[in-house]
Design a protein around this motif. Structure first.
Motif, PDB file in Angstrom:
ATOM      1  N   THR A   6       0.860  -1.020  -0.069  1.00  0.00           N
ATOM      2  CA  THR A   6      -0.079  -0.024  -0.015  1.00  0.00           C
ATOM      3  C   THR A   6       0.766   1.228  -0.003  1.00  0.00           C
ATOM      4  O   THR A   6       1.725   1.265   0.776  1.00  0.00           O
ATOM      5  N   ILE A   7       0.558   2.311  -0.815  1.00  0.00           N
ATOM      6  CA  ILE A   7       1.213   3.509  -0.895  1.00  0.00           C
ATOM      7  C   ILE A   7       0.169   4.391  -0.070  1.00  0.00           C
ATOM      8  O   ILE A   7      -1.120   4.316  -0.555  1.00  0.00           O
ATOM      9  N   PHE A   8       0.860   5.107   0.767  1.00  0.00           N
ATOM     10  CA  PHE A   8       0.153   6.317   1.393  1.00  0.00           C
ATOM     11  C   PHE A   8       0.131   7.426   1.026  1.00  0.00           C
ATOM     12  O   PHE A   8       1.473   8.440   1.264  1.00  0.00           O
ATOM     13  N   MET A  12       3.373  11.265   1.271  1.00  0.00           N
ATOM     14  CA  MET A  12       4.120  11.894   0.544  1.00  0.00           C
ATOM     15  C   MET A  12       3.588  13.309   0.322  1.00  0.00           C
ATOM     16  O   MET A  12       4.615  14.312  -0.024  1.00  0.00           O
ATOM     17  N   SER A  13       2.592  13.730   0.435  1.00  0.00           N
ATOM     18  CA  SER A  13       2.006  14.995  -0.084  1.00  0.00           C
ATOM     19  C   SER A  13       2.083  16.028   1.220  1.00  0.00           C
ATOM     20  O   SER A  13       2.176  17.188   1.218  1.00  0.00           O
ATOM     21  N   ALA A  41      11.613   8.690  -1.453  1.00  0.00           N
ATOM     22  CA  ALA A  41      12.455   7.711  -1.070  1.00  0.00           C
ATOM     23  C   ALA A  41      11.941   6.930  -0.182  1.00  0.00           C
ATOM     24  O   ALA A  41      11.977   5.631  -0.070  1.00  0.00           O
ATOM     25  N   GLY A  42      11.331   7.286   0.948  1.00  0.00           N
ATOM     26  CA  GLY A  42      10.445   6.681   1.790  1.00  0.00           C
ATOM     27  C   GLY A  42       9.572   5.487   1.381  1.00  0.00           C
ATOM     28  O   GLY A  42       9.573   4.470   2.014  1.00  0.00           O
ATOM     29  N   GLN A  43       9.040   5.890   0.291  1.00  0.00           N
ATOM     30  CA  GLN A  43       8.061   4.811  -0.281  1.00  0.00           C
ATOM     31  C   GLN A  43       8.445   4.277  -1.694  1.00  0.00           C
ATOM     32  O   GLN A  43       7.852   3.390  -2.258  1.00  0.00           O
ATOM     33  N   ASN A  44       9.695   4.753  -2.071  1.00  0.00           N
ATOM     34  CA  ASN A  44      10.170   4.489  -3.282  1.00  0.00           C
ATOM     35  C   ASN A  44       9.165   4.612  -4.533  1.00  0.00           C
ATOM     36  O   ASN A  44       8.697   3.720  -5.337  1.00  0.00           O
ATOM     37  N   VAL A  45       8.619   5.778  -4.471  1.00  0.00           N
ATOM     38  CA  VAL A  45       7.488   6.160  -5.425  1.00  0.00           C
ATOM     39  C   VAL A  45       7.756   7.464  -6.311  1.00  0.00           C
ATOM     40  O   VAL A  45       8.321   8.589  -5.445  1.00  0.00           O
ATOM     41  N   TRP A  46       7.796   7.396  -7.552  1.00  0.00           N
ATOM     42  CA  TRP A  46       8.002   8.889  -8.282  1.00  0.00           C
ATOM     43  C   TRP A  46       6.592   9.338  -8.466  1.00  0.00           C
ATOM     44  O   TRP A  46       5.597   8.871  -8.256  1.00  0.00           O
ATOM     45  N   ASN A  47       6.756  10.707  -8.450  1.00  0.00           N
ATOM     46  CA  ASN A  47       5.400  11.615  -8.547  1.00  0.00           C
ATOM     47  C   ASN A  47       5.497  12.353  -9.713  1.00  0.00           C
ATOM     48  O   ASN A  47       6.748  13.203  -9.850  1.00  0.00           O
ATOM     49  N   VAL A  48       4.621  12.515 -10.622  1.00  0.00           N
ATOM     50  CA  VAL A  48       4.606  13.714 -11.652  1.00  0.00           C
ATOM     51  C   VAL A  48       3.312  14.621 -11.569  1.00  0.00           C
ATOM     52  O   VAL A  48       2.461  14.149 -11.259  1.00  0.00           O
ATOM     53  N   PHE A  49       3.470  15.924 -11.900  1.00  0.00           N
ATOM     54  CA  PHE A  49       2.565  16.959 -11.675  1.00  0.00           C
ATOM     55  C   PHE A  49       2.448  17.698 -12.968  1.00  0.00           C
ATOM     56  O   PHE A  49       1.137  18.335 -12.941  1.00  0.00           O
ATOM     57  N   LEU A  50       3.265  17.659 -13.940  1.00  0.00           N
ATOM     58  CA  LEU A  50       3.059  18.521 -15.206  1.00  0.00           C
ATOM     59  C   LEU A  50       1.737  17.893 -16.044  1.00  0.00           C
ATOM     60  O   LEU A  50       2.058  16.656 -16.262  1.00  0.00           O
ATOM     61  N   TYR A  51       1.129  18.569 -16.812  1.00  0.00           N
ATOM     62  CA  TYR A  51       0.188  17.886 -17.617  1.00  0.00           C
ATOM     63  C   TYR A  51       0.698  16.713 -18.746  1.00  0.00           C
ATOM     64  O   TYR A  51       0.085  15.827 -18.660  1.00  0.00           O
ATOM     65  N   ASP A  52       1.529  17.252 -19.340  1.00  0.00           N
ATOM     66  CA  ASP A  52       2.175  16.340 -20.313  1.00  0.00           C
ATOM     67  C   ASP A  52       2.908  15.026 -19.884  1.00  0.00           C
ATOM     68  O   ASP A  52       2.670  13.888 -20.354  1.00  0.00           O
ATOM     69  N   ASP A  53       3.438  15.358 -18.546  1.00  0.00           N
ATOM     70  CA  ASP A  53       4.035  14.002 -17.762  1.00  0.00           C
ATOM     71  C   ASP A  53       2.829  13.174 -17.543  1.00  0.00           C
ATOM     72  O   ASP A  53       3.116  11.824 -17.464  1.00  0.00           O
ATOM     73  N   VAL A  54       1.983  13.620 -16.800  1.00  0.00           N
ATOM     74  CA  VAL A  54       0.758  12.970 -16.335  1.00  0.00           C
ATOM     75  C   VAL A  54       0.042  12.315 -17.398  1.00  0.00           C
ATOM     76  O   VAL A  54      -0.005  10.789 -17.276  1.00  0.00           O
ATOM     77  N   LYS A  55      -0.192  13.027 -18.503  1.00  0.00           N
ATOM     78  CA  LYS A  55      -0.813  12.384 -19.636  1.00  0.00           C
ATOM     79  C   LYS A  55      -0.079  11.112 -20.204  1.00  0.00           C
ATOM     80  O   LYS A  55      -0.400   9.970 -20.412  1.00  0.00           O
ATOM     81  N   GLY A 307       9.803  -1.716 -12.126  1.00  0.00           N
ATOM     82  CA  GLY A 307       9.056  -2.121 -10.794  1.00  0.00           C
ATOM     83  C   GLY A 307       8.577  -1.136  -9.968  1.00  0.00           C
ATOM     84  O   GLY A 307       8.064  -1.276  -8.834  1.00  0.00           O
ATOM     85  N   GLN A 308       9.429   0.498 -10.137  1.00  0.00           N
ATOM     86  CA  GLN A 308       9.066   1.392  -9.213  1.00  0.00           C
ATOM     87  C   GLN A 308       7.570   1.731  -9.626  1.00  0.00           C
ATOM     88  O   GLN A 308       6.923   1.636 -10.717  1.00  0.00           O
ATOM     89  N   ILE A 309       6.930   2.560  -8.599  1.00  0.00           N
ATOM     90  CA  ILE A 309       5.396   3.139  -8.843  1.00  0.00           C
ATOM     91  C   ILE A 309       5.641   4.549  -9.355  1.00  0.00           C
ATOM     92  O   ILE A 309       6.506   5.284  -8.938  1.00  0.00           O
ATOM     93  N   VAL A 310       4.807   4.889 -10.176  1.00  0.00           N
ATOM     94  CA  VAL A 310       4.582   6.273 -10.428  1.00  0.00           C
ATOM     95  C   VAL A 310       3.025   6.861 -10.053  1.00  0.00           C
ATOM     96  O   VAL A 310       2.208   6.439 -10.382  1.00  0.00           O
TER      97      VAL A 310
END
Length: 405
Positions: A6-8, A12-13, A41-55, A307-310
């Protein structure tokens, strides 16, 4: 789902308070401007916020797979043939095809009179009242009644269905994980036990509804088992009311607080209703979607490992100034507001999006014809009316004052 899978999101936020989770938009802006690709790094999760990256994350299933071992999605899941949300094309196309025919424009047109009748009935019950809780009296009962009837489940049981759905969509947190997981397992069992006899009856005596269609459907050359039909039905009953309830609730909130006075403009020109719906979906939906990295890539200028999560923060993408001019302003006349990513994009574009739009359109148009204006209830404090939802907070109630037409 166990705790290690489970990712919390709130970890992260760093959005800890109800108010911050209800209005995460300043944090979205900060991340777009300063950390548009952020590694936790705590959950080994990448996060993207820009429109083109999210799409890109949503559309490119070769790089970003929906077959994921970890997720923040709170619904318990099984890796079986009924799972359309945790697979990729071509399997996804086949499984989705079983359900897609129920949501074609032709099918929805056939259901429109019934949706209108349900909306008329609910709004008639509101008339004559000076103050009403629009969430409890319209935003909750309309979608759950509609999806129950579409599937062929008795709409009189809508409160049971809504209660189970709420538990299944309730978010996980580290502090309450064990209790929440237990509640979800119990809700899933009760929901399944409730649906089994309905599915068995539909198999013997099919009617004109989705469950009957599923009992006749074949997948990979085999008929679906009763258990598979039950699981498909739970997914549709849950997803079919959760998002639409939030949409209708948020529409009324936006008319009262994001652009006060817009109600009278809508009332004077009902052709603006669809534009209002799209702008609410763009402006006030703190949504995120997760995917698993399918192969090592540097697509965002960082080394993402297989294997990482985005996590694709669609709510942040919807306010990207490079895509939407003056994105932090609520503007129903925005020419491209329908390009939001609230319903996703690509092969996993939300199957129920046309139904959600139709229900919101019918609900709002019918309401606006009956009432001259709406006002916030005196002493309204939004924090007192929020409840935990999949990615933050949603309205559990919204008392409004009514002016009769």
């Amino acid at each position: 789902m166990n705790q290690t899978q489970t990712i919390f999101l709130q970890e992260m936020s760093k959005l800890k308070t109800k108010q911050a989770q209800w209005e995460p938009f300043a944090w979205y802006k900060e991340m777009r401007e300063n950390s548009p690709v952020f590694y936790d790094a705590g959950q080994n999760v990448w996060n993207v916020f820009l429109y083109d990256d999210v799409k890109r994350v949503l559309v490119d299933h070769r790089l970003f797979s929906n077959k994921k071992e970890r997720s923040f999605i709170p619904v318990p899941r099984d890796d079986n043939r009924t799972n359309i949300n945790f697979c990729d094309p071509p399997e996804h196309r086949t499984r989705r095809g079983l359900l897609a025919q129920a949501f074609t424009p032709r099918s929805l047109r056939e259901w429109e009179p019934r949706i209108q009748a349900i909306a008329d009935e609910l709004i008639a019950e509101i008339e004559g009242q000076a103050t009403v809780d629009i969430v409890q009296k319209l935003a909750i009962p309309l979608p759950v009644t509609v999806i129950a009837e579409l599937l062929g489940v008795p709409s009189r049981d809508r409160e049971l269905i809504k209660a189970w759905s709420d538990i299944l969509f309730y978010p996980y947190s580290k502090e309450t994980f064990g209790d929440v997981a237990e509640q979800k397992a119990q809700a899933l069992k009760e929901f399944s036990d409730y649906l089994y006899p309905i599915v068995q009856e539909k198999r013997k005596h099919p009617a004109d509804d989705i469950i009957s269609d599923l009992t006749r459907a074949t997948l990979e050359g085999e008929q679906l088992t009763d258990a598979e039909v039950v699981r498909f039905s739970i997914g549709l009953l849950g997803a079919g009311n959760e998002t639409t309830t939030m949409l209708i609730s948020n529409i009324f909130y936006s008319m009262l607080f994001d652009q006060p006075g817009i109600y009278r403009e809508i009332r004077a020109d009902l052709s603006l209703v669809p534009k209002l719906i799209e702008e609410v979906l763009r402006y006030r939906f703190p949504v995120a979607i997760d995917r698993q990295v399918a192969q090592d890539t540097t697509v965002f200028g960082h080394n993402l490992k297989k294997g990482q999560i985005v996590v694709a923060w669609t709510g942040a993408a919807n306010r990207d100034e490079s895509k939407f001019d003056h994105a932090e302003n609520f503007d129903i006349h925005r020419p491209n507001n329908q390009h939001h990513l609230t319903f996703g994009a690509g092969p996993h574009l939300c199957l129920g999006a046309p139904l959600a739009r139709m229900e919101a359109n019918i609900a709002l148009t019918t309401f606006v014809k009956r009432f001259a204006d709406i006002y916030p209830a005196e002493g309204f404090n939004v924090v007192e009316h929020l409840t935990d939802s999949a990615v933050g907070q949603s309205l559990k109630s919204l008392p409004i004052r009514l002016e009769k037409a």
